[in-house]
Structure formats: C-alpha cells, structure tokens
Design a protein around this motif. Structure first.
Motif, short mmCIF file in Angstrom:
data_model
loop_
_atom_site.label_atom_id
_atom_site.label_comp_id
_atom_site.label_asym_id
_atom_site.label_seq_id
_atom_site.Cartn_x
_atom_site.Cartn_y
_atom_site.Cartn_z
N ILE A 194 21.12 62.77 51.05
CA ILE A 194 21.55 62.26 49.75
C ILE A 194 20.36 61.70 48.97
O ILE A 194 20.20 61.97 47.77
CB ILE A 194 22.63 61.18 49.94
CG1 ILE A 194 23.92 61.82 50.48
CG2 ILE A 194 22.91 60.45 48.63
CD1 ILE A 194 24.94 60.83 50.96
N LEU A 195 19.52 60.93 49.64
CA LEU A 195 18.35 60.36 48.97
C LEU A 195 17.39 61.45 48.51
O LEU A 195 16.79 61.36 47.43
CB LEU A 195 17.64 59.38 49.90
CG LEU A 195 18.39 58.09 50.22
CD1 LEU A 195 17.59 57.24 51.20
CD2 LEU A 195 18.67 57.30 48.95
N GLY A 196 17.24 62.48 49.33
CA GLY A 196 16.37 63.59 48.95
C GLY A 196 16.88 64.28 47.69
O GLY A 196 16.10 64.61 46.79
N ALA A 197 18.18 64.49 47.63
CA ALA A 197 18.77 65.12 46.44
C ALA A 197 18.58 64.25 45.21
O ALA A 197 18.28 64.74 44.12
CB ALA A 197 20.25 65.39 46.68
N LEU A 198 18.75 62.95 45.38
CA LEU A 198 18.56 62.04 44.25
C LEU A 198 17.13 62.07 43.74
O LEU A 198 16.89 62.14 42.53
CB LEU A 198 18.93 60.61 44.66
CG LEU A 198 20.42 60.26 44.68
CD1 LEU A 198 20.62 58.86 45.25
CD2 LEU A 198 21.02 60.34 43.28
N ARG A 199 16.18 62.03 44.66
CA ARG A 199 14.77 62.04 44.25
C ARG A 199 14.42 63.30 43.47
O ARG A 199 13.71 63.26 42.46
CB ARG A 199 13.86 61.90 45.46
CG ARG A 199 13.78 60.50 46.04
CD ARG A 199 12.62 60.38 47.01
NE ARG A 199 12.74 61.29 48.13
CZ ARG A 199 13.37 60.98 49.27
NH1 ARG A 199 13.91 59.79 49.42
NH2 ARG A 199 13.44 61.85 50.26
N ARG A 202 15.48 52.71 39.35
CA ARG A 202 15.19 52.24 40.70
C ARG A 202 14.23 53.19 41.42
O ARG A 202 13.29 52.75 42.08
CB ARG A 202 16.50 52.09 41.48
CG ARG A 202 16.33 51.43 42.83
CD ARG A 202 17.64 50.86 43.33
NE ARG A 202 18.67 51.86 43.47
CZ ARG A 202 19.87 51.79 42.89
NH1 ARG A 202 20.18 50.76 42.12
NH2 ARG A 202 20.77 52.73 43.08
N LEU A 203 14.46 54.49 41.29
CA LEU A 203 13.59 55.46 41.95
C LEU A 203 12.17 55.41 41.38
O LEU A 203 11.19 55.52 42.12
CB LEU A 203 14.17 56.86 41.80
CG LEU A 203 15.42 57.16 42.63
CD1 LEU A 203 15.97 58.53 42.31
CD2 LEU A 203 15.13 57.04 44.12
N LYS A 204 12.05 55.25 40.08
CA LYS A 204 10.73 55.15 39.47
C LYS A 204 9.99 53.91 39.96
O LYS A 204 8.79 53.95 40.24
CB LYS A 204 10.85 55.13 37.95
CG LYS A 204 11.23 56.48 37.34
CD LYS A 204 11.35 56.40 35.83
CE LYS A 204 11.68 57.77 35.24
NZ LYS A 204 11.85 57.71 33.76
#
Length: 212
Positions: free
Chosen positions: A168-173, A115-117
C-alpha cells in the motif's frame, strides 16, 4: 446529563480537526520547519496549551488520521468472527478503510501528498514516520495473532501485515506524488491490495491447518 460525554467528544474532535487543517495549510504555505506550534494554534483559534492537550508534538498533527485508522483496523480485526481466512480479513479490512477513511480524510485534502513530501525531505518526519510504521505493524501483528491463535504463528502474521502495508505504501509513493487526481490514487490503492492479496493466499493455505 447522558449527552454531555458525547458533546465533549464531538467538541474535542472538531478542535483536533481544526488543528490538523491549520497545520496542513501552514506547512504547505510556509514549510514544516518554519511553522511553529503557536502559529498552528492561532490559525485554529485555540491556545498553544490546547494544542498540546491534543497532540504531544508538531509531528503528531501530520499523523492524526493514521493513528485513528490504526485503532479502527485493530478493532475490526479483533471483532472478526473467524469465518474469513487471515488473508481475506486483512484485504477486507484494509479495503474498507483505505477506500473510505483514508481517501476522504487524507487523499482528497492533500494531507497524504504533503506527508509523503515531508517524509522525503525532513529528517524529523522521516524518523517519526518510521517509528510510527514499526508501531503500527507490531500492533496489527498482535491483533492478527490474537484473532487466529491456532492458525497463525507470530512470524506469519508479521509477514502478512508487513507485506500488505508495504504494498500500500509503495502504491501511495508512486501514485500520490505524480497525480493529484483522487480517482487515480483510489485505483492504485485497489491494485496494490489486489497484488498483495495474491501473496497472502500462501499463508491462507498454510493457516487452514491448525497449529499443533
């Protein structure tokens, strides 16, 4: 007769899960834009009509678990008994969900990485993800305000929700795209929640005084 609704719901969930797994496999193998709804349905052994019974668009398949998690987090916030501060509640609820539901359903399966890609490379997914993020933040802000009507302004609730989700999103990225080890992702999420919780203490102190 009493078990029939439960059976229908379980069958519905199995179908949705099969569609998500098929979509992730096809997106990974041949690319998002090259994959059609018909191909996803065929891979899940259902009709195209059945696909649209469960998902309005191809983009929605990628975010099924995110939608389910939002509903669960909202329910947990709405069900709080008021014994926790707003910050404590947010931290607890997000930890419980991030380290169980998200980790098991998305991180281990590779769905988060994919999803991030796609968010970085496919304009349609970028737009869809942004819209979903805004909707989630608004829903959780409303839930937090409703849970603490005399302790939080809407502005404060929005900042608390936005800063926590942003962390949280920053850590995931930073983590998911560089590591495929679920444990490293798990550690990163824990750290992100701990970091954002420090900023929430200010609001907890302010929220301890009832609004006049």
């Amino acid at each position: 007769m009493t078990t029939e609704p439960g059976l229908r719901e379980r069958k519905k969930k199995r179908t949705r899960t099969a569609l998500v797994r098929a979509a992730i496999a096809l997106f990974t193998e041949q690319g998002y834009e090259q994959t059609t709804v018909a191909q996803i349905a065929a891979a899940a052994d259902v009709s195209t009509r059945t696909f649209f019974d469960h998902f309005p668009t191809k983009e929605d398949v990628l975010f099924m678990h995110a939608t389910e998690r939002t509903e669960l987090v909202k329910h947990m916030i709405e069900s709080c008994d008021g014994s926790e501060t707003p910050g404590e509640l947010l931290v607890r609820v997000l930890k419980e969900n991030l380290l169980t539901t998200v980790w098991n359903q998305d991180i281990v399966s590779g769905a988060v990485t994919l999803r991030l890609k796609l968010i970085k490379t496919v304009p349609a997914i970028q737009a869809f993800a942004l819209q979903r993020l805004l909707e989630v933040e608004e829903q959780l802000t409303d839930a937090l305000c409703a849970a603490y009507p005399d302790r939080l302004t809407r502005y404060e609730a929005a900042v608390m929700v936005g800063s926590t989700i942003g962390g949280i999103l920053g850590a995931l990225r930073l983590t998911v795209l560089d590591h495929d080890d679920p444990e490293k992702v798990r550690e990163s999420l824990l750290q992100a929640i701990d970091v954002t919780s420090r900023g929430l203490r200010h609001f907890d102190t302010a929220a301890s005084v009832p609004l006049s």
